[in-house]
Design an enzyme around this catalytic site. Structure first.
Site, PDB file in Angstrom:
ATOM      1  N   ALA A  28       0.973  -1.302  -0.219  1.00 17.19           N
ATOM      2  CA  ALA A  28      -0.032   0.026  -0.104  1.00 17.19           C
ATOM      3  C   ALA A  28       1.323   1.244  -0.268  1.00 17.19           C
ATOM      4  CB  ALA A  28      -0.971   0.194   1.034  1.00 17.19           C
TER       5      ALA A  28
ATOM      6  N   GLY B 116       2.638   3.771  -5.163  1.00 16.72           N
ATOM      7  CA  GLY B 116       2.911   3.688  -5.926  1.00 16.72           C
ATOM      8  C   GLY B 116       2.290   2.359  -7.450  1.00 16.72           C
ATOM      9  N   LEU B 117       1.794   1.298  -6.572  1.00 22.61           N
ATOM     10  CA  LEU B 117       1.452   0.045  -7.133  1.00 22.61           C
ATOM     11  C   LEU B 117       0.049  -0.179  -7.525  1.00 22.61           C
ATOM     12  CD1 LEU B 117       3.895  -1.960  -5.926  1.00 22.61           C
ATOM     13  CD2 LEU B 117       4.125  -0.518  -7.635  1.00 22.61           C
ATOM     14  N   GLY B 118      -0.754   1.058  -7.128  1.00 27.44           N
ATOM     15  CA  GLY B 118      -2.123   1.346  -7.569  1.00 27.44           C
ATOM     16  C   GLY B 118      -3.093  -0.457  -6.473  1.00 27.44           C
TER      17      GLY B 118
ATOM     18  N   SER C 123      -4.890   1.092  -3.442  1.00 23.97           N
ATOM     19  CA  SER C 123      -6.310   1.379  -3.761  1.00 23.97           C
ATOM     20  C   SER C 123      -6.897   0.850  -5.044  1.00 23.97           C
ATOM     21  CB  SER C 123      -6.120   2.905  -3.318  1.00 23.97           C
ATOM     22  OG  SER C 123      -6.871   3.539  -3.647  1.00 23.97           O
ATOM     23  N   ALA C 124      -6.897   1.610  -5.618  1.00 25.00           N
ATOM     24  CA  ALA C 124      -7.728   1.027  -6.782  1.00 25.00           C
ATOM     25  C   ALA C 124      -7.767  -0.122  -6.912  1.00 25.00           C
ATOM     26  CB  ALA C 124      -7.176   1.579  -8.579  1.00 25.00           C
ATOM     27  N   ALA C 125      -6.936  -1.185  -7.132  1.00 26.89           N
ATOM     28  CA  ALA C 125      -7.254  -3.004  -6.947  1.00 26.89           C
ATOM     29  C   ALA C 125      -8.069  -3.188  -6.250  1.00 26.89           C
ATOM     30  CB  ALA C 125      -5.785  -3.681  -6.802  1.00 26.89           C
TER      31      ALA C 125
ATOM     32  N   ASP D 297      -5.270   4.776 -12.814  1.00 23.71           N
ATOM     33  CA  ASP D 297      -4.609   2.769 -11.846  1.00 23.71           C
ATOM     34  C   ASP D 297      -6.190   1.973 -11.544  1.00 23.71           C
ATOM     35  OD1 ASP D 297      -2.821   4.577 -11.132  1.00 23.71           O
ATOM     36  OD2 ASP D 297      -3.248   4.692  -9.193  1.00 23.71           O
TER      37      ASP D 297
HETATM   38  C1  MEV Z   1      -1.210   7.121  -9.678  1.00 20.85           C
HETATM   39  O1  MEV Z   1      -0.919   6.178  -9.908  1.00 20.85           O
HETATM   40  C2  MEV Z   1      -1.163   8.288 -11.219  1.00 20.85           C
HETATM   41  C3  MEV Z   1      -1.422   9.474 -10.864  1.00 20.85           C
HETATM   42  O2  MEV Z   1      -0.763  10.139 -12.134  1.00 20.85           O
HETATM   43  C4  MEV Z   1      -2.603  10.479 -10.755  1.00 20.85           C
HETATM   44  C5  MEV Z   1      -3.517   9.470 -10.845  1.00 20.85           C
HETATM   45  O3  MEV Z   1      -3.693   9.541 -12.646  1.00 20.85           O
HETATM   46  O4  MEV Z   1      -4.832   9.365 -11.400  1.00 20.85           O
HETATM   47  C6  MEV Z   1      -0.778  10.663 -10.224  1.00 20.85           C
END
Ligand code: MEV
Length: 304
Positions: free
Chosen positions: A92, A95-97, A99-101, A142
């Site tokens: 978490a 930057g590996l997504g 939350s979206a996953a 994401d």
């Molecule tokens: C985050 O994974 C990617 C960003 O470009 C945010 C977004 O696209 O919503 C930083």
């Protein structure tokens, strides 16, 4: 059981929030979730978190509860009697997504329990209710890659396009241990854009040009070109104050270990880097160099 992918953004993070194109690749690791009938509850296994709809959540899980409520609200009562179990296998705040996953997997599990057959794009669209709670005004990249898998070019309000490399390409991803907040980093870029609109818009245009070239380089499976474009994208992201000394060390180490180029991936301000390798063997060497620095590094492939 529903599965949603973690992701790495290869090109165009941040610029995508302001209407440019991003290229993202799905990871094999991600989030699985199941849903069954019962008094509404959400459990996230590895975090030891269980929320119920009848009890107030502890302060630190209030946003999680808001996000769950927001997703349930999109089902207009049909998802109110479901017990959801989620298992998270991506870092978490890296930057590996993650939350979206989580959002996409929970939507997938609810759809399965309701017997609803949905498309990846419908699941991603619904998971935006979840994403907005965590990230304010996310671009949607994401959730889109998490639901679709593969490698995609994404632009706000446009259908996703799939990219197919001519042959398999090896990448290395490394988490340096610093947490990254997408919401804060997106807000920081938005503030810079308010203060210096021309500079920031030109930077986004520069990133867009790299992304256009990157589509061709990825489809040609040209690891050298992809690496060079990573380096250029990293310079532009650093000019937006999104890199950190730790991320710079990880990028440099990856290059010295044979990577053709490296950049931060995702929101920055911490989190992960992604590096391009000439082949699978080189990727293993790069992983070892990053692990020696204390990073959690692994290989991932872009598949034809
Ligand atoms: C985050 O994974 C990617 C960003 O470009 C945010 C977004 O696209 O919503 C930083």
């Amino acid at each position: 059981m529903a599965f949603a992918h973690g992701k790495v953004i290869l090109f165009g993070e941040h610029a995508v929030v302001f209407g440019r194109t991003a290229i993202a690749a799905a990871l094999d690791r991600g989030v699985t979730a199941t849903a069954r009938q019962g008094p509404a509850a959400l459990t996230i296994r590895p975090w030891g978190v269980t929320l119920t709809s009848s009890e107030a959540p502890p302060l630190e899980h209030r946003r999680l509860r808001d996000a769950w409520d927001a997703v349930r609200a999109t089902y207009e009562g049909r998802a109110d009697e479901l017990v959801i179990d989620a298992d998270v296998a991506v870092h978490a705040a890296a930057g590996l997504g993650c939350s979206a996953a989580l959002g996409v997997a929970i939507v997938g599990a609810i759809d399965e329990a309701l017997g609803a057959v949905t498309t990846a794009s419908e699941r991603a669209g619904r998971a935006m209710a979840w994403e907005r709670v965590f990230h304010g005004a996310p671009s949607g990249v994401d959730a889109a890659i998490s639901a679709s898998g593969g490698v995609i070019a994404f632009r706000r309000d446009a259908p996703i396009e799939r990219l197919r490399p001519r042959r398999e390409m090896s990448l290395v991803v490394a988490f340096g241990g610093e947490a990254s907040s997408t919401k804060e980093m997106v807000a920081s870029v938005a503030r810079q854009r308010e203060r210096s609109a021309d500079r920031v818009e030109q930077t986004f245009d520069g990133i867009e040009t790299l992304t256009r070239n990157a589509r061709l380089a990825i489809e040609a499976a040209d690891a050298v070109a992809v690496g060079q474009l990573f380096d250029l994208n990293q310079m532009l992201l650093a000019s937006l104050a999104l890199s950190t000394p730790r991320l710079e060390v990880l990028c440099r180490t990856a290059r010295e270990a044979g990577a053709t180029g490296a950049k931060l991936t995702g929101a920055g301000g911490g989190g992960c880097i992604v590096a391009a390798a000439r082949d699978a063997r080189s990727a293993t060497t790069i992983v070892a160099a990053l692990v020696a620095l204390g990073a959690d590094a692994f290989t991932t492939e872009l598949k034809p």
